[in-house]
Design an enzyme around this catalytic site. Structure first.
Site, PDB file in Angstrom:
ATOM      1  N   CYS A 166       0.596  -0.688  -0.158  1.00 31.13           N
ATOM      2  CA  CYS A 166       0.077  -0.030  -0.009  1.00 31.13           C
ATOM      3  C   CYS A 166       1.418   1.113   0.031  1.00 31.13           C
ATOM      4  O   CYS A 166       2.327   0.690   0.156  1.00 31.13           O
ATOM      5  CB  CYS A 166      -0.679   0.036   0.859  1.00 31.13           C
ATOM      6  SG  CYS A 166       0.074  -0.229   2.804  1.00 31.13           S
ATOM      7  N   HIS A 200       5.980  -7.028   7.168  1.00 32.69           N
ATOM      8  CA  HIS A 200       6.001  -7.763   7.873  1.00 32.69           C
ATOM      9  C   HIS A 200       6.152  -9.465   6.386  1.00 32.69           C
ATOM     10  O   HIS A 200       5.805  -9.331   5.834  1.00 32.69           O
ATOM     11  CB  HIS A 200       4.525  -9.318   8.024  1.00 32.69           C
ATOM     12  CG  HIS A 200       4.689  -8.064   9.396  1.00 32.69           C
ATOM     13  ND1 HIS A 200       4.691  -8.453  10.999  1.00 32.69           N
ATOM     14  CD2 HIS A 200       3.286  -7.557   9.969  1.00 32.69           C
ATOM     15  CE1 HIS A 200       4.501  -7.943  11.466  1.00 32.69           C
ATOM     16  NE2 HIS A 200       3.450  -7.002  11.554  1.00 32.69           N
ATOM     17  N   HIS A 225       3.148   1.612  10.842  1.00 32.87           N
ATOM     18  CA  HIS A 225       2.735   1.141  11.940  1.00 32.87           C
ATOM     19  C   HIS A 225       2.503   2.131  13.121  1.00 32.87           C
ATOM     20  O   HIS A 225       1.530   1.884  13.550  1.00 32.87           O
ATOM     21  CB  HIS A 225       2.479  -0.325  12.931  1.00 32.87           C
ATOM     22  CG  HIS A 225       2.794  -1.298  12.353  1.00 32.87           C
ATOM     23  ND1 HIS A 225       1.952  -1.547  11.368  1.00 32.87           N
ATOM     24  CD2 HIS A 225       3.886  -2.055  12.011  1.00 32.87           C
ATOM     25  CE1 HIS A 225       1.933  -3.119  10.827  1.00 32.87           C
ATOM     26  NE2 HIS A 225       3.550  -3.100  10.693  1.00 32.87           N
ATOM     27  N   GLU A 235       0.522  -1.369  15.223  1.00 35.86           N
ATOM     28  CA  GLU A 235      -0.154  -0.107  15.363  1.00 35.86           C
ATOM     29  C   GLU A 235      -0.744  -0.007  16.682  1.00 35.86           C
ATOM     30  O   GLU A 235      -1.114   1.432  16.665  1.00 35.86           O
ATOM     31  CB  GLU A 235      -0.953  -0.509  14.035  1.00 35.86           C
ATOM     32  CG  GLU A 235      -1.240   0.664  13.728  1.00 35.86           C
ATOM     33  CD  GLU A 235      -2.812   0.646  13.116  1.00 35.86           C
ATOM     34  OE1 GLU A 235      -3.428   0.433  11.763  1.00 35.86           O
ATOM     35  OE2 GLU A 235      -3.904   1.541  12.499  1.00 35.86           O
ATOM     36  N   THR A 255      -6.237   0.335  11.278  1.00 34.73           N
ATOM     37  CA  THR A 255      -6.569   0.844  10.015  1.00 34.73           C
ATOM     38  C   THR A 255      -6.802  -0.329   9.039  1.00 34.73           C
ATOM     39  O   THR A 255      -7.444  -0.336   8.255  1.00 34.73           O
ATOM     40  CB  THR A 255      -5.322   1.402   9.091  1.00 34.73           C
ATOM     41  OG1 THR A 255      -3.961   1.036   9.922  1.00 34.73           O
ATOM     42  CG2 THR A 255      -4.977   3.034   9.748  1.00 34.73           C
ATOM     43  N   CYS A 296      -8.233   2.202   6.739  1.00 34.55           N
ATOM     44  CA  CYS A 296      -7.149   2.503   5.499  1.00 34.55           C
ATOM     45  C   CYS A 296      -8.054   1.950   4.030  1.00 34.55           C
ATOM     46  O   CYS A 296      -8.807   0.663   4.230  1.00 34.55           O
ATOM     47  CB  CYS A 296      -6.262   2.379   5.674  1.00 34.55           C
ATOM     48  SG  CYS A 296      -5.278   2.340   4.208  1.00 34.55           S
ATOM     49  N   SER A 355      -1.040  -9.406   9.578  1.00 37.02           N
ATOM     50  CA  SER A 355      -2.320  -9.804   9.828  1.00 37.02           C
ATOM     51  C   SER A 355      -3.154  -9.745   8.995  1.00 37.02           C
ATOM     52  O   SER A 355      -4.171  -9.587   8.744  1.00 37.02           O
ATOM     53  CB  SER A 355      -2.698  -8.919  11.359  1.00 37.02           C
ATOM     54  OG  SER A 355      -2.734  -7.812  11.330  1.00 37.02           O
ATOM     55  N   ASN A 356      -2.835  -8.249   8.060  1.00 31.39           N
ATOM     56  CA  ASN A 356      -3.628  -8.190   7.147  1.00 31.39           C
ATOM     57  C   ASN A 356      -4.150  -9.330   5.556  1.00 31.39           C
ATOM     58  O   ASN A 356      -4.865  -9.287   5.255  1.00 31.39           O
ATOM     59  CB  ASN A 356      -3.453  -6.937   6.414  1.00 31.39           C
ATOM     60  CG  ASN A 356      -1.840  -6.768   5.533  1.00 31.39           C
ATOM     61  OD1 ASN A 356      -2.743  -7.212   4.394  1.00 31.39           O
ATOM     62  ND2 ASN A 356      -0.755  -6.564   5.725  1.00 31.39           N
ATOM     63  N   SER A 414       2.019  -5.861   2.187  1.00 27.40           N
ATOM     64  CA  SER A 414       3.820  -6.022   2.428  1.00 27.40           C
ATOM     65  C   SER A 414       4.379  -6.526   2.455  1.00 27.40           C
ATOM     66  O   SER A 414       5.524  -7.057   1.432  1.00 27.40           O
ATOM     67  CB  SER A 414       4.688  -6.383   4.010  1.00 27.40           C
ATOM     68  OG  SER A 414       3.122  -6.525   5.258  1.00 27.40           O
TER      69      SER A 414
HETATM   70 FE1  F3S Z   1      -0.983   0.603   4.420  1.00 24.24          FE
HETATM   71 FE2  F3S Z   1      -1.123   3.104   5.474  1.00 24.24          FE
HETATM   72 FE3  F3S Z   1      -3.395   1.832   5.048  1.00 24.24          FE
HETATM   73  S1  F3S Z   1       0.700   1.555   6.011  1.00 24.24           S
HETATM   74  S2  F3S Z   1      -2.915  -0.167   4.832  1.00 24.24           S
HETATM   75  S3  F3S Z   1      -1.642   3.167   3.564  1.00 24.24           S
HETATM   76  S4  F3S Z   1      -2.870   3.036   7.232  1.00 24.24           S
END
Ligand code: F3S
Length: 284
Positions: free
Chosen positions: A12, A42, A77, A129, A167, A195, A224-225, A267
């Site tokens: 991202c 990560h 984070h 975070e 986020t 986010c 985790s995402n 990541s």
């Molecule tokens: Fe990435 Fe920032 Fe969103 S790190 S997931 S753009 S809050």
């Protein structure tokens, strides 16, 4: 075989920015000690590459206290105020790569001091975070990550309740937990700080997974995402595989698939997505 790669797969904006900052520092300051507070992302591949270039990882405040010289990079984070305080006290140069969207939450939480409210962070208690966000709050603060915690939440009824979110939290789960808290009759202010990058990645992954025979989710095993992306895809498509790099591709049983989807956590570097994409096309 048709292969669909999610447009939102991979880094991202915030992670790209943070990784770029580390490489920038390596180029600019060849002879200085460069540290990141925790792994910058990560992803073991990226972290290994940075280590080979001399970047060291600091894993705790205690460790940070012992460093008296060098550059400390704060990852996307973010961290609590105390980490800045230690770095400043030791005269370290701080390169702040906290994602602007996370900084926004730090500010919200800090400003709530004036409202004397109870802060609720919807998120995973142990996520860095969330620890960072907590570290900017001087108000009573509760982290809520599941239904049970939402149900048992209690605050002083005379106080307002201010809800923010990690986020990268799942949007539907956030809505559900907020619904539970909202029924408790507090004067509540909900700020959806999830986010868009995560929301878009999750929505796109869900849509693709619902229309393919097999789905590949790429990401570090501690991300985790990526785990959340996997859960979302698995619900839509039973043949969903979680892989870290091209080496795990054999775990994916794609032989009988005529359409395969690929997505990746925040990541995952682009070159890994490309490698998987090329391999799936070539092999199956
Ligand atoms: Fe990435 Fe920032 Fe969103 S790190 S997931 S753009 S809050």
């Amino acid at each position: 075989m048709e292969v669909i790669v999610a447009k939102s797969a991979g880094f991202c904006f915030g992670v790209k920015r943070a990784v770029d900052k580390v490489y920038e520092q390596i180029e600019k300051h060849e002879s200085e000690n460069i540290y990141t507070y925790g792994p910058i992302i990560h992803n073991e591949e990226v972290v290994k590459d940075l280590e080979q270039k001399g970047v060291k990882i600091i894993n705790s405040k205690e460790e940070l206290k012992s460093i008296k010289k060098g550059i400390i990079i704060i990852r996307s984070h973010g961290v609590g105020k105390d980490v800045y305080d230690i770095a400043n006290a030791n005269n370290l140069e701080i390169v702040d790569a906290t994602c602007p969207f996370v900084l926004k939450i730090h500010k919200i939480v800090q400003n709530e001091k004036n409202n004397d409210s109870h802060i609720v962070i919807i998120g995973n208690e142990n996520h860095p975070e969330v620890e960072g966000i907590k570290g900017w709050s001087s108000n009573p603060t509760t982290v809520i990550g599941n239904e049970e915690e939402a149900k048992s939440f209690e605050a002083d009824k005379s106080k307002k309740v201010c809800v923010v979110s990690q986020t990268t939290f799942n949007y539907n789960k956030f809505k559900y937990l907020v619904e539970i808290i909202s029924k408790k009759g507090y004067d509540i202010n909900v700020l959806d700080t999830i986010c868009n990058a995560t929301h878009e990645r999750q929505a796109e992954a869900k849509k693709i997974a619902a229309n393919v025979d097999s789905m590949i989710v790429i990401g570090g095993k501690h991300s985790s995402n990526t785990q959340k992306l996997y859960e979302i895809c698995k619900k839509e498509c039973d043949n969903t595989y979680y892989i870290q790099t091209i080496e795990d591709i054999e775990l994916c049983k794609l032989q009988s698939s005529s359409c395969v989807g690929i997505t990746a956590g925040a990541s995952t570097p682009n070159y890994i997505i490309e490698e998987v994409h090329t391999n799936v096309r070539a092999e199956f």
